[in-house]
Design a protein around this motif. Sequence first.
Motif, mmCIF file in Angstrom:
data_model
loop_
_atom_site.group_PDB
_atom_site.id
_atom_site.type_symbol
_atom_site.label_atom_id
_atom_site.label_comp_id
_atom_site.label_asym_id
_atom_site.label_seq_id
_atom_site.Cartn_x
_atom_site.Cartn_y
_atom_site.Cartn_z
ATOM 1 N N UNK A 175 35.662 39.180 23.334
ATOM 2 C CA UNK A 175 34.360 39.854 23.430
ATOM 3 C C UNK A 175 33.838 40.130 22.027
ATOM 4 N N UNK A 176 34.359 41.163 21.363
ATOM 5 C CA UNK A 176 33.948 41.428 19.983
ATOM 6 C C UNK A 176 34.291 40.241 19.097
ATOM 7 N N UNK A 177 35.396 39.577 19.404
ATOM 8 C CA UNK A 177 35.792 38.427 18.579
ATOM 9 C C UNK A 177 34.807 37.270 18.732
ATOM 10 N N UNK A 178 34.053 37.250 19.839
ATOM 11 C CA UNK A 178 33.014 36.233 19.999
ATOM 12 C C UNK A 178 31.860 36.492 19.017
ATOM 13 N N UNK A 179 31.539 37.787 18.831
ATOM 14 C CA UNK A 179 30.496 38.140 17.848
ATOM 15 C C UNK A 179 30.994 37.769 16.441
ATOM 16 N N UNK A 180 32.269 38.017 16.177
ATOM 17 C CA UNK A 180 32.834 37.664 14.867
ATOM 18 C C UNK A 180 32.778 36.156 14.647
ATOM 19 N N UNK A 181 33.021 35.427 15.709
ATOM 20 C CA UNK A 181 32.951 33.963 15.647
ATOM 21 C C UNK A 181 31.523 33.523 15.321
ATOM 22 N N UNK A 182 30.548 34.169 15.960
ATOM 23 C CA UNK A 182 29.139 33.876 15.688
ATOM 24 C C UNK A 182 28.806 34.143 14.221
ATOM 25 N N UNK A 183 29.447 35.181 13.674
ATOM 26 C CA UNK A 183 29.180 35.558 12.289
ATOM 27 C C UNK A 183 29.957 34.661 11.319
#
Lengths: 519, 254
Positions: A327-335
Amino acid sequence: MTDTQDYASTPGAASHSHGPFIASMDQGTTSSRCIVFDRDGSIVAVDQKEHEQIFPKPGWVEHDGAEIWANVQEVTDGAIAKAGITGADVKAIGITNQRETTLLWDRKTGEPVHNALVWQDTRTDALCKELGRNVGPDRFRRETGLPLASYFAGPKIRWLLDNVAGLRARAEAGEILFGTMDSWVIWNLTGGPDGGVHVTDVTNASRTMLMNLSTLDWDERILASMEIPAAVLPEIRSSAEVYGTAAGGALAGVPVASALGDQQAALFGQTCFAKGEAKSTYGTGSFLLMNTGSAPVNSYNGLLTTVGYRIGDQAPVYALEGSIAVTGSLMQWMRDQMGLINSAAEIETLASSVEDNGGAYVVPAFSGLFAPYWRADARGVIAGLTRYVTKAHIARAVLEATAWQTREIVDAMTKDSGVELTALKVDGGMTSNNLLMQTISDVLDAPVVRPMVAEATALGAAYAAGLAVGFWPDTDALRANWRRAAEWTPRMEADVRDREYKNWLKAVERTMGWIEDEE
Amino acid sequence: MARTIQSLERAVAMLRLLAGGERRLGLSDIASSLDLAKGTAHGILRTLQQEGFVEQDPASGRYQLGAELLRLGNSYLDVHELRARALVWADDLARSSGESVYLGVLHQQGVLIVHHVFRPDDSRQVLDVGAMQPLHSTALGKVLSAYNPVAHTEAVEGERTAFTPRTVTGAADFEGVLDLIRARGWAADVEETWDGVASVAAPIHDRRRMPVGAVGVTGAVERVCPEGSLRPELIAAVRDCARAVSRDLGAGRF
């Protein structure tokens, strides 16, 4: 098991409170923290220190037990100093911890015999398959509520006994103690080799795969199957009772009065004391737990059955648990990997620049699909791409992925328990994302409520400890402390919700079977 | 002397001009200030506009500095980042004050509410994130007008509607109010926007000391302003919160 990402910040020190206080030690996956709470459940002071993540081989993750104990002592002294108080102002110590992480140590010297095997460590994959024999991953599910998976502590103990030279003989001779991080911290806190108490609580014990959910005791048949000598095991106690008193440091003489695995502590901190109440913690990964009352509910939809908490000699309260790996790691991946945003918070800006997902769906099955599918052969997809789709649509689809995954787990919980979710209590760093919270409410068709304390995990441990020593009289008093900070109510039309869910499920279908020769 | 590029020098001069005193200038003002032909000035402005360094007001046709410059200077702050940073402090303020907390930023001609924490009682409340408030009469708006030059221009040049008999609308009176806010470091709105409602707000600065937003509490005038005077502990709590968020954004202690 989760850690808030770069969203979160915590107050360092405040001086508006008067004693007495409860100190909560939160031994997490990436750091150890100590938070001091006052009677209103407000944060008085925080101290935190990260520890080393050791990766000896791909898939292996370890922590140094000695480093963790040193850090716990340091942050405890630090938080007490920041609060400007002394041990005499602290009525009890509560413990919460990363779950399942497994340590074995020498009972005479207090020295770990090996680094701790962290819950994320997958070295026991093959062992778990072997332990399934001809039955498969559900061999011990009826007794323990868990599938045979590499997370849980039992197989990790077995791996250590098999792979550290001479360890099995020492364990059988009673020289070796096992503990998850709660046991390790409590044993050291209460004196270590010099009279430390060797205990664990029902919530942590329920993640070992060695405890029988009905008797709340170690299951001899499973111990025999996993070849684990009972001599290494701690005594299983309730989540809220005085286990002993701190032997040294800033809190010498203070009762050690609670222990809860981190997700169960968050359930407790969110005051989900009634059957059907549920919380979801949104961090790197996300964990949804629902209180199912005094009887364990078997899951036929890929959820885990676990102990929610037990207060002293009261009846235990059980929970169903579903987790979302990414979940949060998906946002990190996007970043970090995609470079579409500069900070995790910016995803909301990008996603808000469009009205909808433009037909795009992101299913982040980076290492397979978890609850309710459990498909290791799945890998992530971005589906529905057309020339029309922009990075803003992808950002929107990324937020929706977390919402739909929440919906899938809630649906599974409803099927297993027969209880409809009335509202979802949320915590964790991602609750600052307004669009995400609104989207979750939209797809669940239920209100999403954020409480005023972001630190539900540490607060839960403080609450349990405070109950054990009479600092708070009962759970009603804790409920009275709970404050709503924000509430999102559903705004999506039913036909849109149905259509979008159908599209999401089609996208999920397309992730499956990607890996063809999974061993 | 090394050779320089004339059009680049002219573009830089334009940015300097737009960054100085008068913040919005028309094409002929810019051309005459820099002693350029209108056509030349327009070409440069159009290029700068395309790159986001300059923006043109659609109504008046006048030019001002663009958001891209702020991003370049790394002082650009995403409002969602601001909310994430403010989250725990705003919760703390709601808890200690017993009132609802709002966080606002300048957006077009008003205050955009980017974060809202409910009043900590169990009453039914509706999330106001995304709502707009007027600049000239609310505590948040007045803080922004006092500290942020762009907000100041908007509030001074825009229409100042009298929402209640207590709304300050006269130009000189309004400037006087802003002077007082800058001197004290906080702003109040006692029934100047809504009857029966009072609020107190203070500015949030980033690490370059740029005023990026305002945070404040809002509640019934009887609680926030009993017997006609604002509760001093409420003002202190609001300012503490604003300082804490500023510190989290990297602003030094002040």
